[in-house]
Design a protein around this motif. Structure first.
Motif, short mmCIF file in Angstrom:
data_model
loop_
_atom_site.label_atom_id
_atom_site.label_comp_id
_atom_site.label_asym_id
_atom_site.label_seq_id
_atom_site.Cartn_x
_atom_site.Cartn_y
_atom_site.Cartn_z
N MET A 31 0.84 -1.19 0.00
CA MET A 31 0.00 0.00 0.00
C MET A 31 0.88 1.24 0.00
O MET A 31 1.66 1.45 0.92
CB MET A 31 -0.94 -0.01 1.22
CG MET A 31 -1.99 -1.10 1.15
SD MET A 31 -3.00 -1.22 2.65
CE MET A 31 -1.90 -2.15 3.73
N TRP A 78 1.91 3.70 2.96
CA TRP A 78 1.53 3.03 4.21
C TRP A 78 2.50 1.92 4.60
O TRP A 78 3.04 1.95 5.70
CB TRP A 78 0.11 2.46 4.09
CG TRP A 78 -0.97 3.50 4.11
CD1 TRP A 78 -0.81 4.86 4.22
CD2 TRP A 78 -2.38 3.27 4.01
NE1 TRP A 78 -2.03 5.49 4.19
CE2 TRP A 78 -3.01 4.54 4.06
CE3 TRP A 78 -3.17 2.14 3.88
CZ2 TRP A 78 -4.40 4.68 4.00
CZ3 TRP A 78 -4.55 2.28 3.81
CH2 TRP A 78 -5.15 3.54 3.87
N ARG A 100 -6.25 -2.63 3.57
CA ARG A 100 -6.53 -1.50 4.47
C ARG A 100 -6.91 -1.94 5.88
O ARG A 100 -6.55 -1.27 6.85
CB ARG A 100 -7.64 -0.64 3.87
CG ARG A 100 -7.18 0.22 2.70
CD ARG A 100 -8.35 0.90 2.04
NE ARG A 100 -9.20 -0.07 1.33
CZ ARG A 100 -10.44 0.16 0.95
NH1 ARG A 100 -11.01 1.32 1.22
NH2 ARG A 100 -11.13 -0.75 0.29
N TYR A 128 -3.99 -2.35 8.02
CA TYR A 128 -3.35 -1.09 8.37
C TYR A 128 -4.15 -0.33 9.41
O TYR A 128 -3.60 0.13 10.42
CB TYR A 128 -3.15 -0.22 7.13
CG TYR A 128 -2.34 1.02 7.44
CD1 TYR A 128 -0.96 0.97 7.44
CD2 TYR A 128 -2.96 2.22 7.75
CE1 TYR A 128 -0.21 2.10 7.75
CE2 TYR A 128 -2.23 3.35 8.05
CZ TYR A 128 -0.85 3.29 8.06
OH TYR A 128 -0.11 4.39 8.39
N HIS A 129 -5.43 -0.17 9.18
CA HIS A 129 -6.26 0.64 10.08
C HIS A 129 -6.58 -0.07 11.39
O HIS A 129 -6.82 0.60 12.40
CB HIS A 129 -7.56 1.04 9.38
CG HIS A 129 -7.36 2.01 8.26
ND1 HIS A 129 -6.73 3.23 8.44
CD2 HIS A 129 -7.69 1.96 6.95
CE1 HIS A 129 -6.69 3.88 7.31
NE2 HIS A 129 -7.26 3.14 6.38
#
Length: 332
Positions: free
Chosen positions: A16, A19, A232, A235-236
């Protein structure tokens, strides 16, 4: 250094941009010893002519880690792949999925779904000069392509290069009219087509990517496939990786039972990087979502977002955030 085996690739964290840098990967590696980690996409020309240590440098303890490259010139990609192998990467992955205008203007990323012959040339050129796996991450089609025809035709052409691993982002990419962010949400997901691809090619390693929110969803949706790649969500909400070693790989235990312990284990890395002149925010921005859904998570995010960017910020800011979230936390 041995290459990762395909059996080890049951779970991975997607490449990503902006990121999955080396600070992010170092933290993710604390949470899971087995999950395969990917770099941000590195353009072949940057590898050939840029600051290589900055662009593709990584920590030895990040392994297993793979490098994703972007480009469309077989010769340049081969040169970049050889350099990356020398750095110790265990896999080279070609980006055939990014829909951004900048990537399209360079004739790589998702637009290459229209040029499977060129993709095959690129993958073959890289495979000819390295001994590590060369893989491809791609879409199910672009724009007005029929996904069934585009995807199956793409894989049929590319597999003849000897490529065995196909990581399929189960959405079409719209190259005109949608932003990269919209391309991650608006085109509908089609997990079924990925399963049909596996049924048609049982000899290939087919990995599912796109919209996977947690390990439960990854295990369920990728059942019958060779692996799942979470983007995602990893990551989040990085704590979802904390049970990967036991649930995905069958290890006897996971590295941590409590996210606080993971933060404290990250401390030596943070302090070493601070000593090299890297700002605290470069590391802490990757752990903002660690306590997602837990009491005090908002305070944790607020303190790190407010104070970690300030000149001279050090690990005491992280300690402050931990205590604000839970005064009983022992950080010494």
């Amino acid at each position: 250094m041995s290459a990762i085996t395909y059996d080890d690739r049951r779970l991975s964290v997607a490449p990503m941009m902006d990121w999955t840098d080396r600070h992010c990967r170092s933290f993710h590696r604390l949470l899971s010893k087995r999950t395969v980690l990917y770099t941000e996409m590195a353009v072949d020309q940057a590898i050939l002519h840029g600051d290589r240590d900055y662009i593709i440098g990584f920590e030895a303890d990040e392994h297993p880690v793979a490098l994703q490259v972007g480009g469309s010139d077989p010769k340049h990609l081969a040169e970049a792949a050889k350099i990356a192998e020398g750095y110790g990467y265990r896999e080279i992955n070609l980006n055939v999925g990014c829909p951004s205008d900048r990537v399209q203007s360079g004739r790589f990323g998702a637009c290459l779904m229209r040029e499977p012959d060129l993709v095959a040339e690129c993958l073959a050129a890289m495979a000819d000069v390295v001994s590590i796996p060369v893989t491809v991450k791609h879409r199910i089609g672009v724009d007005d392509q029929d996904p069934e025809a585009a995807l199956f035709g793409f894989v049929e052409r590319v597999k003849h290069t000897g490529t065995k691993v196909f990581i399929v982002h189960a959405r079409k990419a719209w190259l005109k009219g949608l932003s990269p962010k919209e391309n991650r949400d608006i085109p509908p997901l089609d997990y079924g087509i990925v399963h049909r691809l596996k049924a048609a090619h049982p000899d290939l390693d087919i990995h599912l990517n796109g919209g996977l929110q947690d390990l439960d969803m990854a295990l369920n949706e990728a059942q019958g496939l060779d692996g799942a790649m979470i983007g995602r969500a990893a990551y989040h909400t990085p704590w979802i990786l904390a049970q990967a070693d036991t649930r995905i790989y069958g290890e006897a235990s996971d590295p941590f039972c409590d996210p606080v312990d993971a933060v404290l284990a990250y401390r030596p890395y943070i302090e070493r990087r601070l000593g090299e002149g890297i700002g605290l925010h470069a590391m802490t921005r990757h752990i903002l979502g660690l306590f997602h859904g837990r009491p005090g998570a908002r305070k944790w995010r607020q303190i790190l977002s407010t104070y970690a960017t300030r000149p001279g910020a050090d690990f005491s800011i992280v300690e402050q955030a931990l205590r604000a979230m839970d005064p009983s936390v022992k950080v010494a």
